[in-house]
Enzyme design. Structure first.
Site, PDB file in Angstrom:
ATOM      1  N   SER A 187     -13.180   0.279  -5.458  1.00 47.55           N
ATOM      2  CA  SER A 187     -13.812  -0.726  -5.696  1.00 47.55           C
ATOM      3  C   SER A 187     -15.107  -0.615  -6.789  1.00 47.55           C
ATOM      4  O   SER A 187     -15.700   0.401  -6.695  1.00 47.55           O
ATOM      5  CB  SER A 187     -14.386  -1.623  -4.410  1.00 47.55           C
TER       6      SER A 187
ATOM      7  N   CYS B 266     -14.897   0.713  -9.766  1.00 49.14           N
ATOM      8  CA  CYS B 266     -14.831   1.899 -10.433  1.00 49.14           C
ATOM      9  C   CYS B 266     -14.032   1.691 -11.628  1.00 49.14           C
ATOM     10  O   CYS B 266     -13.446   2.533 -12.164  1.00 49.14           O
ATOM     11  CB  CYS B 266     -14.218   3.033  -9.540  1.00 49.14           C
TER      12      CYS B 266
ATOM     13  N   TYR C 268     -17.450 -14.609   1.510  1.00 42.34           N
ATOM     14  CA  TYR C 268     -17.345 -13.620   0.110  1.00 42.34           C
ATOM     15  C   TYR C 268     -15.834 -13.308  -0.056  1.00 42.34           C
ATOM     16  O   TYR C 268     -15.234 -12.933   1.012  1.00 42.34           O
ATOM     17  CB  TYR C 268     -18.243 -12.458   0.403  1.00 42.34           C
TER      18      TYR C 268
ATOM     19  N   ASP D 267      -5.987  -5.486 -10.324  1.00 45.29           N
ATOM     20  CA  ASP D 267      -6.516  -5.061  -8.821  1.00 45.29           C
ATOM     21  C   ASP D 267      -5.592  -4.677  -7.924  1.00 45.29           C
ATOM     22  O   ASP D 267      -5.574  -3.782  -7.058  1.00 45.29           O
ATOM     23  CB  ASP D 267      -7.423  -6.197  -8.229  1.00 45.29           C
TER      24      ASP D 267
ATOM     25  N   ARG E 141     -17.980  -7.088   0.918  1.00 42.24           N
ATOM     26  CA  ARG E 141     -17.023  -6.835   1.840  1.00 42.24           C
ATOM     27  C   ARG E 141     -17.585  -6.240   3.064  1.00 42.24           C
ATOM     28  O   ARG E 141     -18.750  -5.383   2.621  1.00 42.24           O
ATOM     29  CB  ARG E 141     -15.786  -5.837   1.608  1.00 42.24           C
TER      30      ARG E 141
ATOM     31  N   ARG F 284     -19.881 -11.972  -9.125  1.00 41.07           N
ATOM     32  CA  ARG F 284     -18.395 -11.902  -9.638  1.00 41.07           C
ATOM     33  C   ARG F 284     -18.056 -13.010 -10.192  1.00 41.07           C
ATOM     34  O   ARG F 284     -18.417 -14.235 -10.182  1.00 41.07           O
ATOM     35  CB  ARG F 284     -17.613 -11.756  -8.154  1.00 41.07           C
TER      36      ARG F 284
ATOM     37  N   HIS G  21      -3.779  -0.602  -4.389  1.00 39.54           N
ATOM     38  CA  HIS G  21      -5.090  -0.982  -5.102  1.00 39.54           C
ATOM     39  C   HIS G  21      -5.049  -0.452  -6.621  1.00 39.54           C
ATOM     40  O   HIS G  21      -5.875   0.490  -6.869  1.00 39.54           O
ATOM     41  CB  HIS G  21      -6.500  -0.426  -4.048  1.00 39.54           C
TER      42      HIS G  21
ATOM     43  N   LYS H 219      -7.175  -8.766  -0.457  1.00 39.35           N
ATOM     44  CA  LYS H 219      -6.997  -7.633   0.359  1.00 39.35           C
ATOM     45  C   LYS H 219      -6.602  -7.558   1.546  1.00 39.35           C
ATOM     46  O   LYS H 219      -5.826  -6.637   2.011  1.00 39.35           O
ATOM     47  CB  LYS H 219      -8.617  -6.991   0.147  1.00 39.35           C
TER      48      LYS H 219
HETATM   49  P1  GTP Z   1     -12.917  -4.242  -7.917  1.00 42.78           P
HETATM   50  O1  GTP Z   1     -12.987  -5.654  -8.511  1.00 42.78           O
HETATM   51  O2  GTP Z   1     -14.186  -3.844  -7.037  1.00 42.78           O
HETATM   52  O3  GTP Z   1     -11.876  -3.563  -7.438  1.00 42.78           O
HETATM   53  O4  GTP Z   1     -13.648  -3.256  -9.202  1.00 42.78           O
HETATM   54  P2  GTP Z   1     -13.019  -2.686 -10.312  1.00 42.78           P
HETATM   55  O5  GTP Z   1     -12.378  -1.374 -10.113  1.00 42.78           O
HETATM   56  O6  GTP Z   1     -11.921  -3.545 -11.054  1.00 42.78           O
HETATM   57  O7  GTP Z   1     -14.090  -2.128 -11.519  1.00 42.78           O
HETATM   58  P3  GTP Z   1     -14.626  -2.915 -12.839  1.00 42.78           P
HETATM   59  O8  GTP Z   1     -13.762  -2.542 -13.990  1.00 42.78           O
HETATM   60  O9  GTP Z   1     -15.082  -4.463 -12.524  1.00 42.78           O
HETATM   61  O10 GTP Z   1     -16.098  -1.936 -13.321  1.00 42.78           O
HETATM   62  C1  GTP Z   1     -17.042  -1.774 -12.258  1.00 42.78           C
HETATM   63  C2  GTP Z   1     -18.278  -1.183 -13.005  1.00 42.78           C
HETATM   64  O11 GTP Z   1     -17.664   0.061 -13.617  1.00 42.78           O
HETATM   65  C3  GTP Z   1     -18.659  -2.286 -13.965  1.00 42.78           C
HETATM   66  O12 GTP Z   1     -20.202  -2.224 -13.894  1.00 42.78           O
HETATM   67  C4  GTP Z   1     -18.506  -1.311 -15.312  1.00 42.78           C
HETATM   68  O13 GTP Z   1     -19.300  -1.513 -16.493  1.00 42.78           O
HETATM   69  C5  GTP Z   1     -18.207  -0.148 -14.876  1.00 42.78           C
HETATM   70  N1  GTP Z   1     -17.187   0.881 -15.717  1.00 42.78           N
HETATM   71  C6  GTP Z   1     -16.046   0.495 -16.012  1.00 42.78           C
HETATM   72  N2  GTP Z   1     -15.451   1.357 -16.763  1.00 42.78           N
HETATM   73  C7  GTP Z   1     -16.235   2.542 -17.167  1.00 42.78           C
HETATM   74  C8  GTP Z   1     -16.371   3.606 -17.663  1.00 42.78           C
HETATM   75  O14 GTP Z   1     -15.145   3.923 -18.326  1.00 42.78           O
HETATM   76  N3  GTP Z   1     -17.517   4.414 -17.890  1.00 42.78           N
HETATM   77  C9  GTP Z   1     -18.486   3.867 -17.125  1.00 42.78           C
HETATM   78  N4  GTP Z   1     -19.635   4.729 -17.488  1.00 42.78           N
HETATM   79  N5  GTP Z   1     -18.366   2.715 -16.363  1.00 42.78           N
HETATM   80  C10 GTP Z   1     -17.556   1.929 -16.579  1.00 42.78           C
HETATM   81  C1  SPV Z   2     -12.720  -5.002  -4.232  1.00 40.72           C
HETATM   82  O1  SPV Z   2     -13.977  -4.670  -3.633  1.00 40.72           O
HETATM   83  O2  SPV Z   2     -12.063  -3.911  -4.184  1.00 40.72           O
HETATM   84  C2  SPV Z   2     -12.582  -5.975  -4.988  1.00 40.72           C
HETATM   85  C3  SPV Z   2     -13.351  -7.195  -4.562  1.00 40.72           C
HETATM   86  O3  SPV Z   2     -11.617  -6.219  -5.957  1.00 40.72           O
HETATM   87  S1  SPV Z   2     -13.000  -7.893  -3.046  1.00 40.72           S
HETATM   88  O4  SPV Z   2     -11.900  -9.094  -3.342  1.00 40.72           O
HETATM   89  O5  SPV Z   2     -13.956  -8.470  -2.355  1.00 40.72           O
HETATM   90  O6  SPV Z   2     -12.188  -7.075  -2.341  1.00 40.72           O
HETATM   91 MN    MN Z   3     -10.690  -4.322  -6.078  1.00 42.44          MN
END
Ligand code: GTP
Ligand code: SPV
Ligand code: MN
Length: 613
Positions: free
Chosen positions: A276, A278, A225, A301, A86, A393, A254, A234
């Site tokens: 994001s 996290c 993207y 999400d 983004r 992704r 979110h 979003k």
């Molecule tokens: P968006 O799709 O961008 O909104 O991201 P999200 O909030 O869904 O994050 P996602 O679950 O994809 O995790 C993002 C990164 O954080 C990945 O590399 C995970 O491996 C890492 N991660 C997730 N949960 C944990 C955790 O409990 N501990 C640690 N250390 N890393 C984590």
């Molecule tokens: C984020 O960045 O929080 C995502 C991916 O979930 S996007 O759709 O690009 O916003």
């Molecule tokens: Mn997201």
């Protein structure tokens, strides 16, 4: 004006658009007249359309078909190196009044932005097909759902929208002759001259993602993207929906949504907001190790939440798919995701294996040999560069997830018992805090900060404020947004609404060597267990100045073989550190002026508890 065609095959071309909706037809004609595509295609959302488009994109080099013996009906795309995340600096909220965009959003006068887009769109789809994608955010036919129509010149966007939302003819049927829809216009911004060959990932160095909150419109130019181009996600489901939610008294957030069932068989639903990259997708698909506990997935999400007639807060997942971060997703961290990714997927910016499958860091301990990296060159494992882009992704239908809850597309949504908030905080914030009450929870969420990730442009690791994990996604003035949350709490004092409990969590505490203190992932279920116990009026907690913390026993710290001192570090409050945090919070809240008195009051209370005041 190009003829409207109902389907993309040459043998079916009809002159009439497949809708009686005059407003929709006129708008399509208007955009087509300006953008001058070679043809206009109304997407019906069928398998035949998917097959045809994917075949065409294989021919143009946009997609690679993955080895069907390894992943059936799945595809791989490599973006341009400048179009991987983004672009918040190019994202605009064009409200009539600048004050309504607030101190945190980029604002341009809507008249100027319309003029800008009129210029950008002049002939911008020449040599391309303009697709019309009717889509529904939320279960089809649900009163909570919102219909959008995305015009795009990117077939990658069409296929991605088919996974991420409900698209096609059934949506037009619900829309009828005069239904409301959100106008979404997207172009990659790369017209083709007569006979000019296309590139694999068309885009433009100049990018604009603009939202018009009053007229509920979205215009996007220059990027292919996800978050910049799949406008239902979003742009609609958060930025525009947050404005609708403000006006209509609901919440567009979110947040992931999960169903948790305890060993006694009682179920609760929880929604959780993390910035994001996290951990939302990971928590949404968690497989708890705790005996007898089960977690199922409702969404990963976005959550739309409204109070039901029984006074409870009901959440709907407006999406139909997952657009998840690939790196770090593996059988050990997120087995449910791995089992979801077996077919009907699109992968973007991962690495490609010699066998025609995808790979990314964390999928297996050892990379296979013969990888092609996300930039398209043979990967050198000694280069120090990752094979997959950190924001690579996957795009996959939600219904395929083995942990999907039966209620995941229930039209009325699911009743929420607790709301979790959390960011990436190497220091200060303990593993979990229960807020004293709603306003205190809003205060904790409002002051949330998190270290930057690869999901957006900007410095990775740099701490920034991200209230409610909504900083990049709130479509209006953030102080009004915080006031909206406070108002919901205040209203509940006068009616029969039952407010969820609010918690702040942090999976990302680090030691002085930069190693995570908390094992995270499946062990996060220990925090979920405590949350559910608190919701059910059990669970041990210690009252501190910043909120109620779990006891080490309530988390079961002694089962975890943590190094000495770690459990304490995760579950204690350092007064010096928090006096500092409180001071910074005061300065931060001052940025929002006096528009949220309830938060000022919470600030005073925190300072009193810390003996600062
Ligand atoms: P968006 O799709 O961008 O909104 O991201 P999200 O909030 O869904 O994050 P996602 O679950 O994809 O995790 C993002 C990164 O954080 C990945 O590399 C995970 O491996 C890492 N991660 C997730 N949960 C944990 C955790 O409990 N501990 C640690 N250390 N890393 C984590
Ligand atoms: C984020 O960045 O929080 C995502 C991916 O979930 S996007 O759709 O690009 O916003
Ligand atoms: Mn997201």
């Amino acid at each position: 004006m190009p003829a409207h065609s109902l389907a993309i095959s040459d043998d079916v071309v009809v002159a009439l658009p497949p809708t009686p909706h005059r407003g929709l037809q006129d708008w399509i004609d208007e955009v087509a007249a300006r953008a001058q595509p070679d043809r206009v295609v109304w997407c019906d959302g069928t398998d035949a359309e998917w097959d045809l488009l994917s075949e065409q994109m294989i021919e143009t080099g946009t997609l690679v078909r993955l080895n069907p013996r390894l992943r059936r009906n799945s595809f791989y795309a490599r973006s341009s190196a400048s179009d991987v995340a983004r672009v918040e600096s190019r994202t605009f909220i064009c409200s009539e009044h600048e004050a309504d965009a607030g101190p945190t959003n980029n604002w341009v006068d809507p008249k100027d932005m319309r003029r800008q887009f009129a210029e950008l769109f002049e002939g911008c789809m020449r040599g391309r097909t303009m697709y019309v994608v009717p889509f529904c955010m939320g279960p089809m036919g649900s009163k909570q759902s919102v219909i959008g129509v995305e015009i795009t010149d990117s077939p990658y966007v069409v296929l991605s929208m088919r996974i991420m939302t409900r698209i096609g003819t059934p949506v037009l049927e619900i829309l009828g002759g005069d239904g409301f829809f959100v106008r979404c216009v997207h172009s990659v911004g790369m017209p083709l001259a007569l006979g000019e060959a296309d590139v694999a990932w068309p885009c433009n160095d100049e990018k604009w993602i603009a939202h018009f909150p009053e007229t509920r419109e979205i215009w996007s130019y220059g990027s292919g993207y996800g978050g910049n181009a799949l406008l239902g996600k979003k742009c609609l489901a958060l930025r525009i929906a947050s404005v609708m939610a403000r006006d209509e008294g609901w919440l567009a957030e979110h947040m992931l949504i999960i169903k948790i069932t305890n060993p006694e068989g009682r179920s609760h639903f929880i929604a959780a907001a993390f910035p994001s990259a996290c951990g939302k997708t990971n928590l949404a698909m968690i497989q708890p190790t705790l005996p007898g506990w089960q977690v199922e997935t409702v969404g990963d999400d976005i959550a739309w939440m409204r109070f039901g007639t029984d006074g409870r807060l009901y959440a709907v997942n407006p999406e139909a798919g997952f657009f998840g971060v690939a790196p770090g997703t593996g059988p050990a961290t997120n087995r449910n995701a791995i089992q979801t990714l077996t077919e009907n997927c699109i992968f973007t910016n991962t690495a490609l294996t010699a066998e025609g499958d995808v790979w990314w860091e964390g999928l297996t301990d050892q990379p296979p040999s013969g990888l092609t990296d996300w930039t398209g060159v043979a990967w050198d494992s000694g280069s120090g560069k990752p094979a997959a882009h950190p924001n690579a992704r996957f795009t996959v239908p939600a219904a395929q997830c083995p942990s999907i809850a039966s209620e995941w597309d229930a039209p009325q949504g699911v009743p929420i018992s607790a709301l979790l908030f959390g960011g990436r905080r190497a220091t200060a914030v303990p593993l979990a805090i229960e807020a004293f009450d709603w306003d205190h929870g809003v205060y904790l969420a409002a002051n949330m900060a998190s270290e930057g990730t690869a999901a957006a442009e900007g410095e990775v690791g740099k701490l920034r404020r991200d209230p409610f994990a909504m900083l990049p996604f709130c479509g209006y003035n953030l102080s009004d947004y915080l006031a909206h949350w406070c108002r919901i709490g205040a209203a509940a004092e006068n009616d029969s609404r039952i407010l969820p409990k609010i918690f702040l969590v942090n999976w990302f505490r680090k030691d002085t060597n930069g190693r995570f203190l908390w094992p995270g992932y499946e062990e996060n279920a220990r925090v979920l267990r405590w949350v559910i116990e608190r919701v059910e009026s059990g669970g041990e907690a210690i009252e501190t100045a910043i909120g109620r913390l779990p006891t080490p026993d309530a988390i079961g710290m002694s089962d975890l073989n943590l190094l000495p001192g770690v459990a304490e570090a995760l579950l204690s409050v350092d007064n010096e550190v928090w006096i500092d945090e409180a001071r910074r919070n005061r300065a931060y809240l001052n940025d929002f002026g006096d528009r949220v008195p309830a938060l000022d009051h919470q600030q005073d209370l925190l300072e009193q508890r810390l003996h600062l005041a």
